[in-house]
Design a protein around this motif. Structure first.
Motif, PDB file in Angstrom:
ATOM      1  N   GLU A   1      29.072 -62.672 -20.376  1.00 44.94           N
ATOM      2  CA  GLU A   1      27.895 -62.073 -20.373  1.00 44.94           C
ATOM      3  C   GLU A   1      27.625 -61.427 -19.274  1.00 44.94           C
ATOM      4  OE1 GLU A   1      24.458 -63.299 -21.963  1.00 44.94           O
ATOM      5  OE2 GLU A   1      25.338 -63.702 -23.792  1.00 44.94           O
ATOM      6  N   ARG A   2      27.445 -62.066 -18.240  1.00 47.34           N
ATOM      7  CA  ARG A   2      27.721 -61.468 -16.882  1.00 47.34           C
ATOM      8  C   ARG A   2      29.425 -60.755 -16.225  1.00 47.34           C
ATOM      9  NH1 ARG A   2      25.916 -66.431 -15.345  1.00 47.34           N
ATOM     10  NH2 ARG A   2      28.044 -68.125 -15.060  1.00 47.34           N
ATOM     11  N   LEU A   3      29.927 -60.800 -16.428  1.00 50.54           N
ATOM     12  CA  LEU A   3      31.295 -60.708 -17.068  1.00 50.54           C
ATOM     13  C   LEU A   3      31.016 -59.239 -17.220  1.00 50.54           C
ATOM     14  CD1 LEU A   3      33.952 -60.534 -15.294  1.00 50.54           C
ATOM     15  CD2 LEU A   3      34.881 -61.618 -17.250  1.00 50.54           C
ATOM     16  N   GLN A   4      30.510 -58.434 -18.074  1.00 54.43           N
ATOM     17  CA  GLN A   4      30.413 -57.524 -18.827  1.00 54.43           C
ATOM     18  C   GLN A   4      29.379 -56.453 -17.913  1.00 54.43           C
ATOM     19  OE1 GLN A   4      27.875 -57.432 -22.695  1.00 54.43           O
ATOM     20  NE2 GLN A   4      29.068 -55.089 -23.545  1.00 54.43           N
ATOM     21  N   GLU A   5      28.199 -57.174 -17.398  1.00 53.80           N
ATOM     22  CA  GLU A   5      27.160 -56.666 -16.725  1.00 53.80           C
ATOM     23  C   GLU A   5      28.045 -56.069 -15.068  1.00 53.80           C
ATOM     24  OE1 GLU A   5      24.348 -59.430 -16.507  1.00 53.80           O
ATOM     25  OE2 GLU A   5      23.273 -59.463 -18.250  1.00 53.80           O
ATOM     26  N   GLU A   6      29.090 -56.709 -14.694  1.00 51.75           N
ATOM     27  CA  GLU A   6      29.575 -56.483 -13.531  1.00 51.75           C
ATOM     28  C   GLU A   6      30.189 -54.780 -14.133  1.00 51.75           C
ATOM     29  OE1 GLU A   6      31.519 -59.967 -11.834  1.00 51.75           O
ATOM     30  OE2 GLU A   6      29.480 -61.146 -11.987  1.00 51.75           O
ATOM     31  N   ILE A   7      31.311 -55.434 -14.794  1.00 58.42           N
ATOM     32  CA  ILE A   7      32.028 -54.062 -15.021  1.00 58.42           C
ATOM     33  C   ILE A   7      31.487 -53.077 -15.558  1.00 58.42           C
ATOM     34  CG2 ILE A   7      33.314 -53.002 -17.093  1.00 58.42           C
ATOM     35  CD1 ILE A   7      34.595 -56.230 -17.448  1.00 58.42           C
ATOM     36  N   PHE A   8      30.215 -52.740 -16.191  1.00 55.46           N
ATOM     37  CA  PHE A   8      29.370 -51.486 -16.384  1.00 55.46           C
ATOM     38  C   PHE A   8      28.201 -50.853 -14.546  1.00 55.46           C
ATOM     39  CE2 PHE A   8      28.519 -53.080 -20.540  1.00 55.46           C
ATOM     40  CZ  PHE A   8      29.986 -51.900 -21.167  1.00 55.46           C
ATOM     41  N   ALA A   9      28.364 -51.789 -13.837  1.00 50.60           N
ATOM     42  CA  ALA A   9      27.894 -51.484 -13.179  1.00 50.60           C
ATOM     43  C   ALA A   9      28.812 -51.255 -11.638  1.00 50.60           C
ATOM     44  CB  ALA A   9      27.712 -52.890 -11.860  1.00 50.60           C
ATOM     45  N   LEU A  10      30.314 -51.450 -12.306  1.00 46.53           N
ATOM     46  CA  LEU A  10      31.074 -51.016 -10.861  1.00 46.53           C
ATOM     47  C   LEU A  10      31.403 -49.784 -11.525  1.00 46.53           C
ATOM     48  CD1 LEU A  10      33.038 -51.786  -8.382  1.00 46.53           C
ATOM     49  CD2 LEU A  10      34.550 -52.437 -10.384  1.00 46.53           C
ATOM     50  N   ARG A  11      31.575 -49.467 -12.824  1.00 47.93           N
ATOM     51  CA  ARG A  11      31.568 -48.450 -13.132  1.00 47.93           C
ATOM     52  C   ARG A  11      31.146 -47.291 -12.859  1.00 47.93           C
ATOM     53  NH1 ARG A  11      32.383 -47.900 -20.027  1.00 47.93           N
ATOM     54  NH2 ARG A  11      30.680 -47.878 -19.883  1.00 47.93           N
ATOM     55  N   ARG A  12      29.414 -47.589 -13.030  1.00 45.70           N
ATOM     56  CA  ARG A  12      28.732 -46.759 -12.515  1.00 45.70           C
ATOM     57  C   ARG A  12      28.624 -46.075 -10.710  1.00 45.70           C
ATOM     58  NH1 ARG A  12      25.557 -42.903 -14.487  1.00 45.70           N
ATOM     59  NH2 ARG A  12      24.179 -42.723 -12.828  1.00 45.70           N
ATOM     60  N   GLN A  13      28.838 -47.582 -10.649  1.00 47.69           N
ATOM     61  CA  GLN A  13      29.560 -47.725  -8.882  1.00 47.69           C
ATOM     62  C   GLN A  13      30.795 -46.235  -8.437  1.00 47.69           C
ATOM     63  OE1 GLN A  13      28.855 -50.416  -5.523  1.00 47.69           O
ATOM     64  NE2 GLN A  13      28.743 -51.970  -7.442  1.00 47.69           N
ATOM     65  N   LEU A  14      31.517 -46.301  -9.781  1.00 51.05           N
ATOM     66  CA  LEU A  14      32.116 -45.417  -9.266  1.00 51.05           C
ATOM     67  C   LEU A  14      31.623 -44.000  -9.991  1.00 51.05           C
ATOM     68  CD1 LEU A  14      35.689 -47.690  -9.987  1.00 51.05           C
ATOM     69  CD2 LEU A  14      35.144 -46.842  -8.059  1.00 51.05           C
ATOM     70  N   LEU A  15      31.232 -43.899 -10.670  1.00 50.59           N
ATOM     71  CA  LEU A  15      31.121 -42.725 -11.611  1.00 50.59           C
ATOM     72  C   LEU A  15      29.907 -41.547 -10.403  1.00 50.59           C
ATOM     73  CD1 LEU A  15      30.765 -40.400 -13.509  1.00 50.59           C
ATOM     74  CD2 LEU A  15      28.421 -41.768 -14.234  1.00 50.59           C
ATOM     75  N   ASP A  16      28.915 -42.428  -9.714  1.00 49.92           N
ATOM     76  CA  ASP A  16      28.253 -42.084  -8.780  1.00 49.92           C
ATOM     77  C   ASP A  16      29.376 -41.382  -7.123  1.00 49.92           C
ATOM     78  OD1 ASP A  16      25.694 -42.635 -10.116  1.00 49.92           O
ATOM     79  OD2 ASP A  16      25.678 -44.962  -8.978  1.00 49.92           O
ATOM     80  N   LEU A  17      30.062 -42.096  -6.886  1.00 46.30           N
ATOM     81  CA  LEU A  17      30.866 -41.831  -6.104  1.00 46.30           C
ATOM     82  C   LEU A  17      31.460 -40.794  -6.044  1.00 46.30           C
ATOM     83  CD1 LEU A  17      32.629 -45.622  -4.454  1.00 46.30           C
ATOM     84  CD2 LEU A  17      31.784 -43.430  -3.720  1.00 46.30           C
ATOM     85  N   ARG A  18      32.140 -40.533  -7.949  1.00 43.55           N
ATOM     86  CA  ARG A  18      32.589 -39.201  -7.624  1.00 43.55           C
ATOM     87  C   ARG A  18      32.283 -38.774  -7.771  1.00 43.55           C
ATOM     88  NH1 ARG A  18      37.910 -36.396  -7.933  1.00 43.55           N
ATOM     89  NH2 ARG A  18      37.288 -35.123  -9.562  1.00 43.55           N
ATOM     90  N   GLN A  19      30.767 -38.573  -8.231  1.00 43.13           N
ATOM     91  CA  GLN A  19      30.188 -37.354  -8.780  1.00 43.13           C
ATOM     92  C   GLN A  19      29.548 -36.529  -7.056  1.00 43.13           C
ATOM     93  OE1 GLN A  19      26.368 -39.017 -10.601  1.00 43.13           O
ATOM     94  NE2 GLN A  19      27.514 -38.345 -12.306  1.00 43.13           N
ATOM     95  N   LEU A  20      29.773 -37.835  -5.616  1.00 43.08           N
ATOM     96  CA  LEU A  20      29.447 -37.763  -4.719  1.00 43.08           C
ATOM     97  C   LEU A  20      30.943 -37.230  -3.630  1.00 43.08           C
ATOM     98  CD1 LEU A  20      27.572 -38.070  -2.632  1.00 43.08           C
ATOM     99  CD2 LEU A  20      28.276 -39.938  -1.900  1.00 43.08           C
ATOM    100  N   LEU A  21      32.034 -37.105  -4.150  1.00 46.59           N
ATOM    101  CA  LEU A  21      33.300 -36.751  -3.262  1.00 46.59           C
ATOM    102  C   LEU A  21      33.576 -35.404  -3.249  1.00 46.59           C
ATOM    103  CD1 LEU A  21      35.116 -39.923  -3.582  1.00 46.59           C
ATOM    104  CD2 LEU A  21      33.189 -39.073  -1.698  1.00 46.59           C
TER     105      LEU A  21
END
Length: 322
Positions: A170-190
């Motif tokens: 369950e924690r692993l799934q939360e980390e995957i979603f959090a990391l995907r969100r970070q990458l999306l935020d970076l994409r929207q910034l770059l």
């Protein structure tokens, strides 16, 4: 030329009047009084000052009558929270001055002061070189941050296969979603930052010389590399999420197979117990139930149950269900 010297308000006008001077003011967490001073001394538009004091602006470059306003972002990786921190940098760019405004400390500012002296001797003396040094240093620091995210993805891929504990998954799934969100935020910034550098490369800023413009192409290429890396990592995270769901499905299928095999075994045993648990009186029934009154009927029935359960267990184990 010095970026460390304290500058009194009375000196600003005299410095700006001489076009051969190059002024850089760096304001960290400016007070309302300092913001008002910028508007009075440099005659900045109120909309630009408003954008400089309000956080979470989109990366952009705006043109005004006698200056440009640019928004860019610095990235840092926080080891404690394992998250990427974004620090907004607002830049006022004039003919012979550059003013940087930021609410949080930006380590790259000090590095730019060191690199600037070298760039001024190699390229030329001008505000374009100062802007190039600033953006080049910031973009170069994107790569260590992006690479740390790549390391997190590799760790997630390993843990997806090795983690069996339900809470850990369950924690692993939360980390995957959090990391995907970070990458999306970076994409929207770059992406908008790429547009800013495209404008600099195309010489949309007359105050940036042709010689200095050529160096912005290198920064633009570096930013494209960082954006491409983010896109690759986003695909890897999506693949990791699919692997996570696949391993969960495989685990669920294995559990269902075990439960199904166990249920069949218990049903077979229960069938025998149910038949001999009907307690029919053989004298009153036209059909005589076998071994109902046998001396060792109880033991024989138990042995029959064990035999049936054993045969079924052997069969399901051979088929891979147990």
């Amino acid at each position: 030329y010095c970026t460390r010297r304290q500058l009194d308000r009375a000196e600003i006008g005299a410095v700006l009047d001489d076009e051969h001077n190059l002024l850089w003011l760096d304001l960290e967490a400016p007070t309302p009084e300092e913001v008002r001073l910028l508007g009075e001394e440099f005659n900045f538009h109120e909309l630009a000052l408003e954008d400089a004091t309000r956080p979470h602006q989109r990366p952009k470059i705006d043109r005004y009558d006698d200056f440009y306003f640019l928004v860019f972002y610095d990235l840092d990786y926080d080891e404690l929270t394992a998250r990427v921190e974004e620090h907004e940098l607002d830049v006022f760019l004039g003919k012979n001055y550059l003013i940087t405004v930021h609410s949080a400390p930006i380590a790259e500012i000090d590095e730019v002061a060191t690199r600037l002296g070298r760039n001024l001797t190699v390229i030329e003396r001008g505000v374009g070189v100062l802007l190039y040094s600033l953006l080049d240093t910031i973009v170069d620091h994107y790569f260590p941050t992006v690479e740390r995210l790549g390391g997190e993805i590799e760790d997630l891929e390993r843990r997806i296969v090795t983690t069996r504990d339900p809470r850990g998954r369950e924690r692993l799934q939360e980390e995957i979603f959090a990391l995907r969100r970070q990458l999306l935020d970076l994409r929207q910034l770059l992406v908008p930052e790429r547009d800013v550098l495209t404008a600099l490369v195309r010489r949309d800023l007359p105050i940036v010389s042709k010689k200095a413009t050529a160096y912005f192409q290198d920064v633009h290429d570096h930013l494209l590399r960082a954006a491409d890396a983010v896109d690759v990592y986003r695909d890897l995270v999506s693949g990791a999420l699919e692997s996570y769901h696949a391993t969960n499905s495989n685990g669920l299928n294995q559990t269902m197979r075990i439960l199904t095999a166990t249920s069949i075994i218990l049903m077979s045993v229960t069938l025998i117990a149910g038949i001999y648990g009907m307690n029919f009186n053989p004298d009153a029934s036209p059909f005589n139930m076998p071994e109902l009154n046998a001396r060792y009927g109880y033991v024989g029935t138990l042995l029959a149950m064990v035999a049936v359960a054993g045969v079924l267990a052997w069969f399901f184990r051979r088929k891979g269900y147990l």
